[in-house]
Scaffold this active site. Sequence first.
Site, PDB file in Angstrom:
ATOM      1  N   CYS A 148      -2.379   5.164   0.295  1.00 19.18           N
ATOM      2  CA  CYS A 148      -3.172   5.903   1.287  1.00 19.18           C
ATOM      3  C   CYS A 148      -2.703   7.258   1.455  1.00 19.18           C
ATOM      4  O   CYS A 148      -1.698   7.609   1.871  1.00 19.18           O
ATOM      5  CB  CYS A 148      -2.947   5.472   2.719  1.00 19.18           C
ATOM      6  SG  CYS A 148      -4.290   5.874   3.898  1.00 19.18           S
ATOM      7  N   CYS A 204     -23.796  18.915 -28.164  1.00 18.75           N
ATOM      8  CA  CYS A 204     -25.389  18.650 -28.250  1.00 18.75           C
ATOM      9  C   CYS A 204     -25.776  17.191 -27.769  1.00 18.75           C
ATOM     10  O   CYS A 204     -26.854  17.302 -26.998  1.00 18.75           O
ATOM     11  CB  CYS A 204     -25.966  19.166 -29.640  1.00 18.75           C
ATOM     12  SG  CYS A 204     -24.967  18.300 -31.161  1.00 18.75           S
ATOM     13  N   ASN A 233       0.770  -0.949   0.051  1.00 13.49           N
ATOM     14  CA  ASN A 233      -0.094   0.096   0.046  1.00 13.49           C
ATOM     15  C   ASN A 233       0.905   1.309   0.025  1.00 13.49           C
ATOM     16  O   ASN A 233       1.182   1.505   1.078  1.00 13.49           O
ATOM     17  CB  ASN A 233      -0.822  -0.079   1.299  1.00 13.49           C
ATOM     18  CG  ASN A 233      -1.832   1.235   1.341  1.00 13.49           C
ATOM     19  OD1 ASN A 233      -1.483   2.038   0.411  1.00 13.49           O
ATOM     20  ND2 ASN A 233      -2.682   1.064   2.382  1.00 13.49           N
ATOM     21  N   PHE A 234       1.075   1.833  -1.250  1.00  8.74           N
ATOM     22  CA  PHE A 234       1.860   3.001  -1.240  1.00  8.74           C
ATOM     23  C   PHE A 234       0.923   4.205  -1.614  1.00  8.74           C
ATOM     24  O   PHE A 234       1.282   5.141  -2.437  1.00  8.74           O
ATOM     25  CB  PHE A 234       2.815   2.991  -2.634  1.00  8.74           C
ATOM     26  CG  PHE A 234       4.038   1.950  -2.226  1.00  8.74           C
ATOM     27  CD1 PHE A 234       4.338   1.624  -0.853  1.00  8.74           C
ATOM     28  CD2 PHE A 234       4.838   1.334  -3.182  1.00  8.74           C
ATOM     29  CE1 PHE A 234       5.384   0.614  -0.728  1.00  8.74           C
ATOM     30  CE2 PHE A 234       5.667   0.356  -2.925  1.00  8.74           C
ATOM     31  CZ  PHE A 234       6.149   0.015  -1.594  1.00  8.74           C
TER      32      PHE A 234
HETATM   33  C1  FMN Z   1     -12.991   3.650   3.784  1.00 14.27           C
HETATM   34  C2  FMN Z   1     -11.838   3.340   2.921  1.00 14.27           C
HETATM   35  C3  FMN Z   1     -10.602   2.752   3.416  1.00 14.27           C
HETATM   36  C4  FMN Z   1      -9.614   2.380   2.609  1.00 14.27           C
HETATM   37  N1  FMN Z   1      -8.395   1.708   3.282  1.00 14.27           N
HETATM   38  C5  FMN Z   1      -7.856   1.254   2.307  1.00 14.27           C
HETATM   39  C6  FMN Z   1      -6.434   0.489   2.880  1.00 14.27           C
HETATM   40  O1  FMN Z   1      -6.411   0.289   4.119  1.00 14.27           O
HETATM   41  N2  FMN Z   1      -5.429  -0.011   2.002  1.00 14.27           N
HETATM   42  C7  FMN Z   1      -5.418   0.566   0.818  1.00 14.27           C
HETATM   43  O2  FMN Z   1      -4.640  -0.150   0.037  1.00 14.27           O
HETATM   44  N3  FMN Z   1      -6.583   1.009   0.373  1.00 14.27           N
HETATM   45  C8  FMN Z   1      -7.778   1.599   0.874  1.00 14.27           C
HETATM   46  N4  FMN Z   1      -8.657   2.099   0.568  1.00 14.27           N
HETATM   47  C9  FMN Z   1      -8.562   2.358  -1.074  1.00 14.27           C
HETATM   48  C10 FMN Z   1      -9.764   1.294  -1.591  1.00 14.27           C
HETATM   49  O3  FMN Z   1      -8.905  -0.180  -1.554  1.00 14.27           O
HETATM   50  C11 FMN Z   1      -9.756   1.640  -3.296  1.00 14.27           C
HETATM   51  O4  FMN Z   1      -8.261   1.569  -3.819  1.00 14.27           O
HETATM   52  C12 FMN Z   1     -10.362   2.997  -3.600  1.00 14.27           C
HETATM   53  O5  FMN Z   1     -11.241   3.158  -2.761  1.00 14.27           O
HETATM   54  C13 FMN Z   1     -10.851   3.077  -5.123  1.00 14.27           C
HETATM   55  O6  FMN Z   1     -11.870   1.952  -5.252  1.00 14.27           O
HETATM   56  P1  FMN Z   1     -13.394   2.178  -5.270  1.00 14.27           P
HETATM   57  O7  FMN Z   1     -13.717   3.445  -6.188  1.00 14.27           O
HETATM   58  O8  FMN Z   1     -14.045   1.048  -5.931  1.00 14.27           O
HETATM   59  O9  FMN Z   1     -13.682   2.516  -3.787  1.00 14.27           O
HETATM   60  C14 FMN Z   1      -9.732   2.587   1.227  1.00 14.27           C
HETATM   61  C15 FMN Z   1     -10.874   3.098   0.890  1.00 14.27           C
HETATM   62  C16 FMN Z   1     -12.067   3.375   1.952  1.00 14.27           C
HETATM   63  C17 FMN Z   1     -12.957   4.000   1.020  1.00 14.27           C
END
Ligand code: FMN
Lengths: 435, 448
Positions: A138, A387, A135-136
């Site tokens: 968040c 349009c 996970n790069f």
């Molecule tokens: C509440 C929430 C928590 C998330 N937590 C993580 C996480 O812990 N690790 C991660 O890689 N992505 C996290 N994400 C990102 C999602 O995995 C995903 O990449 C992103 O929401 C885009 O996909 P979507 O449009 O289907 O939601 C989180 C997303 C949401 C909405």
Amino acid sequence: MADLRSEFLGIKSPNPFWLASAPPTDREVNVTRAFKAGWGGVVWKTLGEDPHIVNVNGPRYGAIHGPDRQLIGFNNIELITDRPLDVNLREIKAVKKAWPDRAIVVSLMVPCEEKSWKAILPLVEETGADGIELNFGCPHGMSERGMGSAVGQVPEYVEMVARWCKQHTRMPVIVKLTPNISDIRQPARAAKAGGADAVSLINTINSIMGVDLDTMAPNPPTDGKGTHGGYCGPAVKPIALNMVAEIARDPETAGLPISAIGGITTWRDAVDFMALGASNVQVCTAAMTYGFKIVEDMIEGLSAFMDEKGYSGIGDFVGAAVPNVTDWQYLNLNYVVKARIDQELCIKCGRCHIVCEDTSHQAITEVKNGVRYFDVKDEECVGCNLCASVCPVEGCIEMVQQTSGTDARTGKPIDNSYANWTTHPNNPQAASAAE
Amino acid sequence: MDKHRVSGVVAGRLTAREYQDNFADIHPPLSAHEALVEAQRCYFCHDAPCMNACPTKIDVPLFIRQIATANPKGAALTIFKQNIVGGMCARVCPTETLCEEVCVRNEAEEKPVRIGLLQRYATDALIESGEQKFARAAATGRQVAVVGAGPAGLACAHRLSMYGHDVTLFEAKDKLGGLNEYGLAAYKTPDDFAQREIEYILGIGGIEVRSGARLGENVSLDDLAKGHDAVFLGLGMGGVNALGIEGEDLDGVVDAIDYIAELRQTPDKSRLPVGRRIVVIGGGMTAVDIAVQTKRLGAEEVAMVYRRGAEQLKASGYEQELAQTSGVQIRLWSAPVRILGEGGKVAGVEFEYQSAGNGGGTGGTGESFVLPADQVFKAIGQKFLPACVGESGVALKGSRIAVDEERRTSVAKIWAGGDCVAGGEDLTVASVEDGKLAAESIHRSLTA
Ligand SMILES: Cc1cc2nc3c(=O)[nH]c(=O)nc-3n(C[C@H](O)[C@H](O)[C@H](O)COP(=O)(O)O)c2cc1C
Ligand SMILES: Cc1cc2nc3c(=O)[nH]c(=O)nc-3n(C[C@H](O)[C@H](O)[C@H](O)COP(=O)(O)OP(=O)(O)OC[C@H]3O[C@@H](n4cnc5c(N)ncnc54)[C@H](O)[C@@H]3O)c2cc1C
Ligand code: SF4
């Protein structure tokens, strides 16, 4: 019936629909419910080092709604898992054992030091999980601590961490990319250079959802203050689609497997991503909006689509649209279209007229013989598609290619040969090349 | 000549155009665009109330989402898996008292998602495509006799065949469908839909049809039970209740059910003779249907007379409204005393005003009135005729066949469902569910 089975980096799942690392995959109960509902795999909610992080105790989520409160965009300020590492590991192991035919990939985020990664990898390996996702991406909270998108925004770090992981585990390594960057190809190339087996994208986009105009606090607020959160859901899909396509057609990363994420809500969304080069897809917001059952529609719809098109396996159409994605400079400038309004279908709302009149090329009439009548003036129409985009009646306005005669607007004969900007007389580079 | 005001029972009261309009689809199908817009109104509720209100438990939110995501044939499959007569149900179910009654949109804006029309949109798409989505499981070698090809029998036969059992479908009439073909209102089922749907249902294969086979006459239940591993009875109700009053055998006094069957089998409605002044006796779905349809055939005055009040009327609120907007006069608290005749033909009906008695009954007030009529329809209910099950020992409850929750009768190897069993709702959709439940139970018993 079409064969929906998917194989991604050797990881098998009964269909290409995985849940993205997020709340739907945070714990054994959720993941078990997801598998019962039919999801092909999950990327477990991101694990970190102990002591586990804490979340705010106020709202974590914000939403943007369309007419009729359909959820269009979603945002969150949630961090990675807020449960102890050993609890997660134990649950992962149990679920994998109970569901051997489903994919379980574990998302990881630990400090940017080799010893941290080296320590956590064997623990994950021991669970029997099928792979890891780094996970790069968040963009909030964790990035302030030098993790998540703080790593993903620096290609050198991406490459370095990917390399450590490849060294210290036999599991396939997926690098999850952040979209909060100007050129998505850079981190993708770095991931490949570091030996990563695949990339997944997109994670969420930095965002503020709005402002409470009474308290002047950004949404969602915590005790009168707010911070930027990660944006996702249907609204981000076009951004994610482009990023997936950019990586798929980049000669330096061509062939690197892609797991697509971002706004996928229906089987159609999934097919779009797969046509642009993704081997499978991950879903978060759609599940958080409707519950796990939507996967039934996704499976059924994909299967019906494949039957209709005569595709026997998902490999048959993955990447099928990639060769048709090109640079602007290679688009055919001799291709001329004009809008055509079907008078039988027209409901006479007049929107095509007013938008063209006010904001485009004054190319649609308003009145003919004293009555409301909307028709295209070929001598003004540039074929821009405005349009047709705003018309409320599907199929009423179409853009029709001109293949003979002259273009009434330019007075030039229609030329059916191909010519692009690189050779256009107005292009200074083209002119100098011709000299 | 204008035949509107000609007295007596005559055909051709209307112009060709009027017949066409009066018997056209009462709820025309949704266009693709309308269906999409309507489908997007669905909230995809969890544990959706509509799904639970459907006697066959169709997964309504899922099929509507499939329409919204451009997969109408997939939507139809979702429907047919639960209810193979889902195309007809989409047309005739009283949705206002079933799925649409509980739609949460009623809370929000008093306008439910139009589930019935969406169901029709999806099922039409699949049936019109001609794509057969059902296949039979490997043959089990088991033989099941299904008697009666109404919705109950058809649903049972289809599911059994799907499980690989060989089905023989015995039907007394020439055409299959039961009341789908001979009973439901013509304007709900135009364009021979009943037969088109049956063709799709039988398209699964493995169902051998024997029409002209009437249980109790040229087929006996004992023989069927001996020759098959299981028997399902979906016999409907063959008899009609009599009024038991003077004048019932006068010319022009007709069983509503018989007239409706003839109406359904007459494509050219101008050939159907109909009275100028009509009296319908009864307060249920059949009474409304005969009243509305005779009005639409050009009768000048149609009165539907019921012995109790509006609350006890069995016809739903929507049906009553339909009667009223079609120009039918509904008269309550009036019981027929005698039918009056002139030269052997009906001339009118004498009624006595009623008042609510103790214990839910009614009692005459002593005051009476006469409605002139040249045609009188009896629609005071149908009854199951038990003679056809003969000496088999199948137990009755009240006047219909007794079954348990799996639709087993008191006799081993014999199941029953639909209108012929006690405790049902007398709806097409409920009969389909009976047939399906019985098939599941038969399948369990044959594979145990
Ligand atoms: C509440 C929430 C928590 C998330 N937590 C993580 C996480 O812990 N690790 C991660 O890689 N992505 C996290 N994400 C990102 C999602 O995995 C995903 O990449 C992103 O929401 C885009 O996909 P979507 O449009 O289907 O939601 C989180 C997303 C949401 C909405
Ligand atoms: C006028 C009318 C209007 C209606 N309108 C509606 C409506 O709008 N919506 C709704 O949901 N419901 C409606 N109903 C009720 C609905 O039609 C019935 O509940 C449903 O058809 C019952 O199905 P079934 O299969 O049990 O019986 P049926 O449909 O009656 O079928 C029974 C079949 O068995 C055959 N059969 C009978 N006896 C024998 C025998 N001895 N041997 C061989 N075959 C035999 C019959 O010929 C028939 O084909 C209406 C009913 C009537 C009478
Ligand atoms: S969704 Fe559940 S956890 Fe979240 S606020 Fe509502 S009740 Fe609480």
